[in-house]
Design a protein around this motif. Structure first.
Motif, PDB file in Angstrom:
ATOM      1  N   GLY A  77       0.818  -1.201   0.000  1.00  0.00           N
ATOM      2  CA  GLY A  77       0.000   0.000   0.000  1.00  0.00           C
ATOM      3  C   GLY A  77       0.852   1.251   0.000  1.00  0.00           C
ATOM      4  N   ASN A  78       0.411   2.283   0.708  1.00  0.00           N
ATOM      5  CA  ASN A  78       1.175   3.524   0.785  1.00  0.00           C
ATOM      6  C   ASN A  78       2.466   3.371   1.572  1.00  0.00           C
ATOM      7  N   ASN A  79       2.629   2.254   2.260  1.00  0.00           N
ATOM      8  CA  ASN A  79       3.819   2.013   3.070  1.00  0.00           C
ATOM      9  C   ASN A  79       4.723   0.945   2.455  1.00  0.00           C
ATOM     10  N   VAL A  80       4.756   0.889   1.113  1.00  0.00           N
ATOM     11  CA  VAL A  80       5.523  -0.162   0.452  1.00  0.00           C
ATOM     12  C   VAL A  80       7.001  -0.082   0.813  1.00  0.00           C
ATOM     13  N   ASN A  81       7.554   1.117   0.959  1.00  0.00           N
ATOM     14  CA  ASN A  81       8.970   1.229   1.307  1.00  0.00           C
ATOM     15  C   ASN A  81       9.242   0.768   2.733  1.00  0.00           C
ATOM     16  N   ILE A  82       8.289   1.008   3.626  1.00  0.00           N
ATOM     17  CA  ILE A  82       8.437   0.510   4.994  1.00  0.00           C
ATOM     18  C   ILE A  82       8.446  -1.013   4.992  1.00  0.00           C
ATOM     19  N   LEU A  83       7.546  -1.610   4.216  1.00  0.00           N
ATOM     20  CA  LEU A  83       7.514  -3.071   4.109  1.00  0.00           C
ATOM     21  C   LEU A  83       8.823  -3.602   3.531  1.00  0.00           C
ATOM     22  N   LEU A  84       9.311  -2.968   2.459  1.00  0.00           N
ATOM     23  CA  LEU A  84      10.558  -3.424   1.843  1.00  0.00           C
ATOM     24  C   LEU A  84      11.727  -3.298   2.816  1.00  0.00           C
ATOM     25  N   ASN A  85      11.805  -2.167   3.508  1.00  0.00           N
ATOM     26  CA  ASN A  85      12.901  -1.980   4.450  1.00  0.00           C
ATOM     27  C   ASN A  85      12.866  -3.036   5.557  1.00  0.00           C
ATOM     28  N   PRO A 391      15.057  11.643  -0.724  1.00  0.00           N
ATOM     29  CA  PRO A 391      15.221  10.608   0.306  1.00  0.00           C
ATOM     30  C   PRO A 391      13.867  10.228   0.911  1.00  0.00           C
ATOM     31  N   GLN A 392      13.760   8.991   1.371  1.00  0.00           N
ATOM     32  CA  GLN A 392      12.492   8.512   1.916  1.00  0.00           C
ATOM     33  C   GLN A 392      11.985   9.403   3.039  1.00  0.00           C
ATOM     34  N   SER A 393      12.896   9.863   3.897  1.00  0.00           N
ATOM     35  CA  SER A 393      12.475  10.636   5.055  1.00  0.00           C
ATOM     36  C   SER A 393      11.931  12.014   4.683  1.00  0.00           C
ATOM     37  N   PHE A 394      12.259  12.489   3.472  1.00  0.00           N
ATOM     38  CA  PHE A 394      11.763  13.797   3.053  1.00  0.00           C
ATOM     39  C   PHE A 394      10.470  13.671   2.259  1.00  0.00           C
ATOM     40  N   THR A 428      17.542  19.872   4.474  1.00  0.00           N
ATOM     41  CA  THR A 428      18.937  19.882   4.910  1.00  0.00           C
ATOM     42  C   THR A 428      19.235  18.652   5.769  1.00  0.00           C
ATOM     43  N   LYS A 429      18.323  18.331   6.666  1.00  0.00           N
ATOM     44  CA  LYS A 429      18.476  17.154   7.534  1.00  0.00           C
ATOM     45  C   LYS A 429      18.384  15.857   6.724  1.00  0.00           C
ATOM     46  N   ASP A 430      17.362  15.742   5.887  1.00  0.00           N
ATOM     47  CA  ASP A 430      17.069  14.473   5.219  1.00  0.00           C
ATOM     48  C   ASP A 430      18.050  14.169   4.090  1.00  0.00           C
ATOM     49  N   TYR A 431      18.402  15.166   3.290  1.00  0.00           N
ATOM     50  CA  TYR A 431      19.375  14.928   2.224  1.00  0.00           C
ATOM     51  C   TYR A 431      20.760  14.687   2.803  1.00  0.00           C
ATOM     52  N   GLY A 432      21.051  15.367   3.922  1.00  0.00           N
ATOM     53  CA  GLY A 432      22.355  15.170   4.538  1.00  0.00           C
ATOM     54  C   GLY A 432      22.566  13.780   5.084  1.00  0.00           C
ATOM     55  N   SER A 433      21.451  13.101   5.415  1.00  0.00           N
ATOM     56  CA  SER A 433      21.543  11.756   5.982  1.00  0.00           C
ATOM     57  C   SER A 433      21.475  10.678   4.925  1.00  0.00           C
ATOM     58  N   ARG A 434      21.250  11.087   3.642  1.00  0.00           N
ATOM     59  CA  ARG A 434      21.138  10.065   2.580  1.00  0.00           C
ATOM     60  C   ARG A 434      22.509   9.526   2.244  1.00  0.00           C
ATOM     61  N   SER A 435      22.624   8.211   2.217  1.00  0.00           N
ATOM     62  CA  SER A 435      23.897   7.585   1.895  1.00  0.00           C
ATOM     63  C   SER A 435      23.960   7.227   0.431  1.00  0.00           C
TER      64      SER A 435
END
Length: 435
Positions: A77-85, A391-394, A428-435
């Motif tokens: 559903g809308n949380n497909v990335n959460i499921l994948l992670n 990034p996912q968090s953004f 700034t926070k979310d892109y900075g944490s993207r690996s």
């Protein structure tokens, strides 16, 4: 994307041979002939539910009929990335997944979680997709995926009876859009439903306005966070949106609690509450499921309006097929999904657009869908959904910072500069944490 209006017997024969022949037998790591996949099983994870899930199952059934490989579909559903992670953390990835954010795919690829496409799958992508769409599946010079289902997210749907009763006409410019909305409101009809509860529809609103206000180059810069969210172009776009959202009687009340599915029902269901709904081509599937309005009759569309003389533009999106496990069956499924045969199955069912350039436009079931597909070709500017590149968090999942901040903006649209500053702090926070 280059849509081809021809699709002769020779092309069909090549596609069938790819899936039924080489794409079904694959040697480890190459995709070449040599390993029988019959009797094996696969799992696919995607975001689709309801009608979309049922239509994708038809596609998977087509693969099973050709290969005798059983495919289990799991919806996130809308949380497909959460499921994948969660699955990846637990060491249980699916064989294949359909991921709606290329930024997330890039993260997976750079962490070594994806299998690069080779052999028949890579050949199918090379044959059936334009250079622009192929490039979207490339990460650091290697092909990892392709877009099986895409969207034209630059159309506004409307009830023809409400427009007719109010004496309103489909607008082509933002000023006309405001006038049309006021005409509807004066007639006693709420002009538009804005499903802010889900978050992503509001990011789509912003992206369409921003593309028209700032242009394609700045759009790309903002998507990569090479441009600050406090840039005057962002504040200008938010001001345009805020002026509309903040006008009394313009949008359906309770927008921050209104989901996308409910918004479709509130416009095209048995008891309509609003005359318009902005969203993409996938609205057709939800309208059809309701059974109260006919596409092309009761429900029509117009292109998202031009702002300050902007050229025709389309914000696109899509679900990218990627491979997590390396097996002959997974490679065969990827080759199949990249074929026009697979695209045609869902196209004929409706609620679907394909980036596959070998799919004949006649496969689409109605003029509205064909028009949306054609707009991806004729528009001067086509950009991929901005939030899906972040990034996912953004901007890549439910509860992400951009989703949350823009949902808040719908409820309190009076401070565009403040919202821009909050978005910049989050980026700034979310892109900075993207690996």
């Amino acid at each position: 994307m280059s849509w081809k209006l021809h699709h002769g017997a020779a092309i069909a024969a090549v596609a069938l041979a790819m899936v039924a022949g080489c794409g079904v037998t694959a040697g480890a790591g190459s995709g070449s002939a040599g390993s029988d996949v019959s009797g094996r099983s696969l799992e696919v994870i995607g975001e689709w539910t309801g009608e979309e899930q049922a239509n994708f199952q038809k596609v998977l059934n087509g693969f099973t009929a050709r290969t005798h490989v059983k495919v289990t579909y799991t919806s996130g559903g809308n949380n497909v990335n959460i499921l994948l992670n969660s699955r990846l953390t637990g060491g249980a990835p699916p064989d294949v997944a359909l991921v709606p954010q290329p930024g997330v795919v890039a993260e997976y690829a750079r962490k070594g979680m994806l299998v690069p496409l080779t052999g028949d799958a890579a050949a199918a992508v090379s044959t059936n997709y334009s250079d622009a769409w192929k490039q979207l599946g490339v990460v650091d010079g290697r092909l990892y995926g392709f877009f099986f289902k895409v969207a034209n997210k630059s159309v506004v749907w409307y009830r023809t009876d409400d427009f007719r009763a109010a004496g309103a006409r489909p607008p082509s410019t933002w000023d006309d859009f405001i006038d049309t909305s006021k005409t509807l409101a004066d007639s006693g009809v709420t002009p538009i439903a804005v499903p802010a509860a889900d978050g992503w529809p509001v990011t789509d609103w912003f992206e369409n306005v921003y593309l028209r206000v700032a242009g394609s180059d700045k759009y790309a810069e903002l998507a990569a966070h090479r441009l600050a969210w406090t840039d005057p172009t962002v504040v200008r776009a938010l001001s345009v949106l805020g002026g509309y959202f903040g006008t009394p009687n313009m949008i359906e009340k309770g927008a921050t609690q209104l989901t996308f599915t409910q918004a479709v029902a509130d416009v095209f269901g048995e008891r309509p509450k609003a005359a318009m709904l902005y969203e993409g081509d996938f609205v057709t599937g939800e309208i059809g499921k309701l059974g109260a309005a006919r596409i092309g009759g009761d429900a029509k569309l117009f292109n998202f309006p031009s702002i300050d003389g902007s050229a025709p533009a389309v914000v696109s999106a899509g679900d990218e097929a990627v491979q997590f496990r390396d097996s002959p069956g997974a490679r065969a499924l990827m080759a199949y999904l990249a074929s026009p045969e697979a695209a045609r199955i869902w196209a004929q069912a409706g609620g679907f657009l394909s980036a596959n350039s070998e799919l004949d436009l006649s496969a689409y079931p109605d003029d509205s869908t064909r028009a949306m597909a054609q707009a991806l070709v004729t528009s001067s500017v086509v950009q991929f959904d901005m939030s899906d590149q972040t990034p996912q968090s953004f901007g890549g999942q439910a509860g992400a910072d951009e989703w949350r901040l823009l949902t808040d903006f719908v409820a309190h649209p009076g401070d565009p500069a403040g919202t821009a500053a909050a978005l910049e702090a989050a980026a700034t926070k979310d892109y900075g944490s993207r690996s």
